[in-house]
Motif scaffolding. Structure first.
Motif, PDB file in Angstrom:
ATOM      1  N   LEU A 108       0.826  -1.214   0.000  1.00  0.00           N
ATOM      2  CA  LEU A 108       0.000   0.000   0.000  1.00  0.00           C
ATOM      3  C   LEU A 108       0.861   1.265   0.000  1.00  0.00           C
ATOM      4  CD1 LEU A 108      -3.109   0.768   0.263  1.00  0.00           C
ATOM      5  CD2 LEU A 108      -2.510   1.432   2.591  1.00  0.00           C
ATOM      6  N   THR A 109       1.891   1.279   0.845  1.00  0.00           N
ATOM      7  CA  THR A 109       2.736   2.489   0.894  1.00  0.00           C
ATOM      8  C   THR A 109       3.422   2.701  -0.458  1.00  0.00           C
ATOM      9  OG1 THR A 109       4.637   1.278   1.799  1.00  0.00           O
ATOM     10  CG2 THR A 109       3.153   2.324   3.393  1.00  0.00           C
ATOM     11  N   LYS A 110       3.780   1.571  -1.100  1.00  0.00           N
ATOM     12  CA  LYS A 110       4.459   1.698  -2.401  1.00  0.00           C
ATOM     13  C   LYS A 110       3.482   2.158  -3.483  1.00  0.00           C
ATOM     14  CE  LYS A 110       7.178  -2.265  -1.551  1.00  0.00           C
ATOM     15  NZ  LYS A 110       7.752  -3.487  -2.026  1.00  0.00           N
ATOM     16  N   LEU A 111       2.275   1.571  -3.471  1.00  0.00           N
ATOM     17  CA  LEU A 111       1.298   1.916  -4.510  1.00  0.00           C
ATOM     18  C   LEU A 111       0.871   3.390  -4.418  1.00  0.00           C
ATOM     19  CD1 LEU A 111      -0.689   0.803  -6.742  1.00  0.00           C
ATOM     20  CD2 LEU A 111      -2.352   0.550  -4.891  1.00  0.00           C
ATOM     21  N   LEU A 112       0.647   3.845  -3.174  1.00  0.00           N
ATOM     22  CA  LEU A 112       0.103   5.200  -2.994  1.00  0.00           C
ATOM     23  C   LEU A 112       1.194   6.242  -2.735  1.00  0.00           C
ATOM     24  CD1 LEU A 112      -2.978   4.390  -0.679  1.00  0.00           C
ATOM     25  CD2 LEU A 112      -2.942   4.633  -3.173  1.00  0.00           C
ATOM     26  N   ASN A 113       2.429   5.767  -2.571  1.00  0.00           N
ATOM     27  CA  ASN A 113       3.528   6.677  -2.259  1.00  0.00           C
ATOM     28  C   ASN A 113       3.268   7.445  -0.965  1.00  0.00           C
ATOM     29  OD1 ASN A 113       5.988   7.837  -2.658  1.00  0.00           O
ATOM     30  ND2 ASN A 113       5.228   9.449  -4.023  1.00  0.00           N
ATOM     31  N   ILE A 114       2.908   6.688   0.083  1.00  0.00           N
ATOM     32  CA  ILE A 114       2.664   7.277   1.407  1.00  0.00           C
ATOM     33  C   ILE A 114       3.634   6.658   2.410  1.00  0.00           C
ATOM     34  CG2 ILE A 114       0.247   7.891   1.011  1.00  0.00           C
ATOM     35  CD1 ILE A 114      -0.608   5.297   2.351  1.00  0.00           C
ATOM     36  N   ARG A 115       3.835   7.338   3.567  1.00  0.00           N
ATOM     37  CA  ARG A 115       4.825   6.845   4.533  1.00  0.00           C
ATOM     38  C   ARG A 115       4.268   5.771   5.463  1.00  0.00           C
ATOM     39  NH1 ARG A 115       5.325  10.585   8.185  1.00  0.00           N
ATOM     40  NH2 ARG A 115       5.031   9.265  10.002  1.00  0.00           N
ATOM     41  N   ILE A 116       2.994   5.918   5.857  1.00  0.00           N
ATOM     42  CA  ILE A 116       2.391   4.987   6.822  1.00  0.00           C
ATOM     43  C   ILE A 116       1.218   4.285   6.137  1.00  0.00           C
ATOM     44  CG2 ILE A 116       1.321   4.816   9.112  1.00  0.00           C
ATOM     45  CD1 ILE A 116       2.552   7.532   9.737  1.00  0.00           C
ATOM     46  N   PRO A 117       1.092   2.962   6.299  1.00  0.00           N
ATOM     47  CA  PRO A 117       0.032   2.245   5.569  1.00  0.00           C
ATOM     48  C   PRO A 117      -1.343   2.430   6.206  1.00  0.00           C
ATOM     49  CG  PRO A 117       1.307   0.686   6.866  1.00  0.00           C
ATOM     50  CD  PRO A 117       1.970   2.027   7.055  1.00  0.00           C
ATOM     51  N   ILE A 118      -1.775   3.681   6.249  1.00  0.00           N
ATOM     52  CA  ILE A 118      -3.083   3.984   6.852  1.00  0.00           C
ATOM     53  C   ILE A 118      -3.871   4.904   5.925  1.00  0.00           C
ATOM     54  CG2 ILE A 118      -4.224   5.264   8.721  1.00  0.00           C
ATOM     55  CD1 ILE A 118      -2.163   4.146  10.634  1.00  0.00           C
ATOM     56  N   ILE A 119      -5.116   4.489   5.674  1.00  0.00           N
ATOM     57  CA  ILE A 119      -6.034   5.321   4.890  1.00  0.00           C
ATOM     58  C   ILE A 119      -7.126   5.817   5.823  1.00  0.00           C
ATOM     59  CG2 ILE A 119      -7.763   5.275   3.041  1.00  0.00           C
ATOM     60  CD1 ILE A 119      -6.097   3.235   1.584  1.00  0.00           C
ATOM     61  N   GLN A 120      -7.453   7.083   5.725  1.00  0.00           N
ATOM     62  CA  GLN A 120      -8.598   7.629   6.467  1.00  0.00           C
ATOM     63  C   GLN A 120      -9.825   7.358   5.603  1.00  0.00           C
ATOM     64  OE1 GLN A 120      -9.188  11.572   5.473  1.00  0.00           O
ATOM     65  NE2 GLN A 120     -11.326  10.968   5.780  1.00  0.00           N
ATOM     66  N   GLY A 121     -10.682   6.438   6.064  1.00  0.00           N
ATOM     67  CA  GLY A 121     -11.809   6.003   5.240  1.00  0.00           C
ATOM     68  C   GLY A 121     -12.843   7.101   5.049  1.00  0.00           C
ATOM     69  N   GLY A 122     -13.682   6.928   4.029  1.00  0.00           N
ATOM     70  CA  GLY A 122     -14.748   7.891   3.772  1.00  0.00           C
ATOM     71  C   GLY A 122     -15.703   7.951   4.952  1.00  0.00           C
ATOM     72  N   MET A 123     -16.023   9.146   5.400  1.00  0.00           N
ATOM     73  CA  MET A 123     -16.964   9.315   6.518  1.00  0.00           C
ATOM     74  C   MET A 123     -17.909  10.462   6.187  1.00  0.00           C
ATOM     75  SD  MET A 123     -14.590   8.940   9.898  1.00  0.00           S
ATOM     76  CE  MET A 123     -13.080   9.632   9.222  1.00  0.00           C
ATOM     77  N   GLN A 124     -19.206  10.132   6.178  1.00  0.00           N
ATOM     78  CA  GLN A 124     -20.192  11.153   5.846  1.00  0.00           C
ATOM     79  C   GLN A 124     -20.127  12.311   6.854  1.00  0.00           C
ATOM     80  OE1 GLN A 124     -21.524  12.236   3.433  1.00  0.00           O
ATOM     81  NE2 GLN A 124     -23.678  11.807   3.172  1.00  0.00           N
ATOM     82  N   TRP A 125     -20.055  13.537   6.382  1.00  0.00           N
ATOM     83  CA  TRP A 125     -19.995  14.810   7.125  1.00  0.00           C
ATOM     84  C   TRP A 125     -18.632  15.064   7.770  1.00  0.00           C
ATOM     85  CZ3 TRP A 125     -23.835  15.892   4.539  1.00  0.00           C
ATOM     86  CH2 TRP A 125     -25.040  15.185   4.567  1.00  0.00           C
ATOM     87  N   VAL A 126     -17.705  14.142   7.627  1.00  0.00           N
ATOM     88  CA  VAL A 126     -16.413  14.272   8.322  1.00  0.00           C
ATOM     89  C   VAL A 126     -15.246  14.345   7.323  1.00  0.00           C
ATOM     90  CG1 VAL A 126     -14.902  13.221  10.069  1.00  0.00           C
ATOM     91  CG2 VAL A 126     -17.385  12.945  10.252  1.00  0.00           C
ATOM     92  N   GLY A 127     -15.402  13.679   6.183  1.00  0.00           N
ATOM     93  CA  GLY A 127     -14.321  13.654   5.201  1.00  0.00           C
ATOM     94  C   GLY A 127     -14.235  14.957   4.430  1.00  0.00           C
ATOM     95  N   LEU A 128     -13.851  16.016   5.130  1.00  0.00           N
ATOM     96  CA  LEU A 128     -13.745  17.366   4.557  1.00  0.00           C
ATOM     97  C   LEU A 128     -12.268  17.720   4.341  1.00  0.00           C
ATOM     98  CD1 LEU A 128     -16.480  19.059   6.785  1.00  0.00           C
ATOM     99  CD2 LEU A 128     -16.598  18.676   4.318  1.00  0.00           C
TER     100      LEU A 128
END
Ligand code: NAD
Length: 325
Positions: free
Chosen positions: A6-26
């Protein structure tokens, strides 16, 4: 450093995604997560229309030079959203990473893949995961029983779902549901996941755009403080246990159950939105996972991700020491 598919595919440092959240994913939350080394996600349907999503994408770009994604969730709604319009707006704004969730995402996945985008599809069983893999998604987000929101009807915990994913899936997958600590992340990696999708834990961060009273409520809450609604409608959702969700369950428990139109005013997303705006936890329905019981503070996204990274590394090193001889 944790280096995964995941870190390689997305070019991110930590393998964590903030999932979609209604009214919060701003923008402010998505940008904070991306700036902290994870992948932030804007929730398309939180925006009133595709043009507003366009503006939110531009705003996020001003707040972070890092990659971020857009979530499009396909589930029953009171007012049918213009899914294609949201997708088109995001593509035209140059978004290259999408999280899809819910019912058959085939038409969206095709369009995203035709544009060379990375697609992460969230699903709640291995059968759906395999169908999504055949559609060409890049990563599966495997949503266990612990998750907030719509976790399906089968009630299989993450431990078994992820072990099954390791046996049956040929493409990278991440763990979703119940992860709020570095140990949880390490466990997900031990189960073959390439990372974790995290929602509830991000609700209670400094940059989360919800009322401080709800963040305080989350810190005070326990793992017992969620319930399932909509089970009788086969649209089960895990939400915070409050007077409104208890009322919905009481109506669903009546002989013959309840029709959706009898629940609509109680459960409407617009009412849930007011919870986050006013800080009244009993105003409406709001999604939360059992990870509530693991949340004891309200850090910045940077502090949270650094801490989870450190804890996960320590846990993995600790496990390596178990191997002797
Ligand atoms: P909404 O106001 O349209 O609906 C409120 C709730 O009722 C949602 O859980 C929805 O699925 C359910 N619902 C609506 N019509 C229904 C029907 N005919 N039968 C059974 N259930 C029905 O929802 P909203 O807050 O405006 O959000 C839009 C959509 O995006 C919803 O489907 C929501 O669940 C979904 N969403 C979910 C997540 C998540 O679970 N993580 C994140 C983003 C968006």
């Amino acid at each position: 450093m944790l280096v995964t598919a995941l870190t390689k595919l997305l070019n991110i440092r930590i393998p964590i995604i903030q999932g979609g959240m209604q009214w919060v994913g701003l923008p402010q939350l998505a940008a904070a997560v991306s700036n902290s080394g994870g992948l932030g996600i804007l929730t398309a349907l939180t925006q009133p229309d595709p043009n507003a999503l366009r503006l939110a994408i531009r705003e996020t770009r001003k707040l972070t030079p890092k990659p971020f994604g857009v979530n499009i969730t396909l589930l029953p709604t009171i007012n049918p959203p213009d899914y294609e319009g949201y997708a088109r707006a995001a593509l035209e704004e140059g978004v290259m990473i999408f999280e899809t969730a819910g019912n058959n995402p085939a038409h969206l996945v095709k369009s995203f893949k035709d544009h060379g985008c990375i697609v992460i599809h969230k699903c709640t069983n291995i059968r759906h995961a395999k169908s999504a893999a055949r559609l060409g998604v890049d990563v599966l987000s495997i949503d266990g029983f612990e998750c907030a929101g719509h976790g399906g009807e089968e009630d299989i915990g993450g431990l078994v779902l992820l072990a099954k994913a390791a046996q049956e899936l040929d493409i990278p997958y991440i763990a979703s549901g119940g992860i709020a600590t570095g140990r949880g992340l390490a466990a997900a990696l031990a189960l073959g996941a390439a990372g974790a999708n995290i929602g509830t834990r991000f609700l209670c961060t400094v940059e989360s755009p919800i009322h401080q009273s709800i963040k305080d409520k989350i810190v005070a809450s326990k793992e017992q403080d969620t319930v399932h609604i909509f089970r009788t409608l086969r649209n089960t959702a895990r939400v915070y246990r409050n007077t409104v969700s208890e009322q919905v369950i009481a109506l669903e428990s009546l002989p013959g159950g309840a029709r959706f139109d009898e629940l609509r005013d109680l459960v409407s997303g617009q009412r849930g939105r007011r919870v986050f705006e006013t800080g009244d936890p009993d105003y409406g329905i709001w999604s939360a996972g059992v990870a509530l019981g693991l949340i004891n503070d309200c850090p910045t996204c940077e502090e949270l991700l650094r801490r989870m990274e450190r804890e996960a590394e320590e846990a993995i090193k600790g496990m390596a020491e178990l191997v002797q001889g």
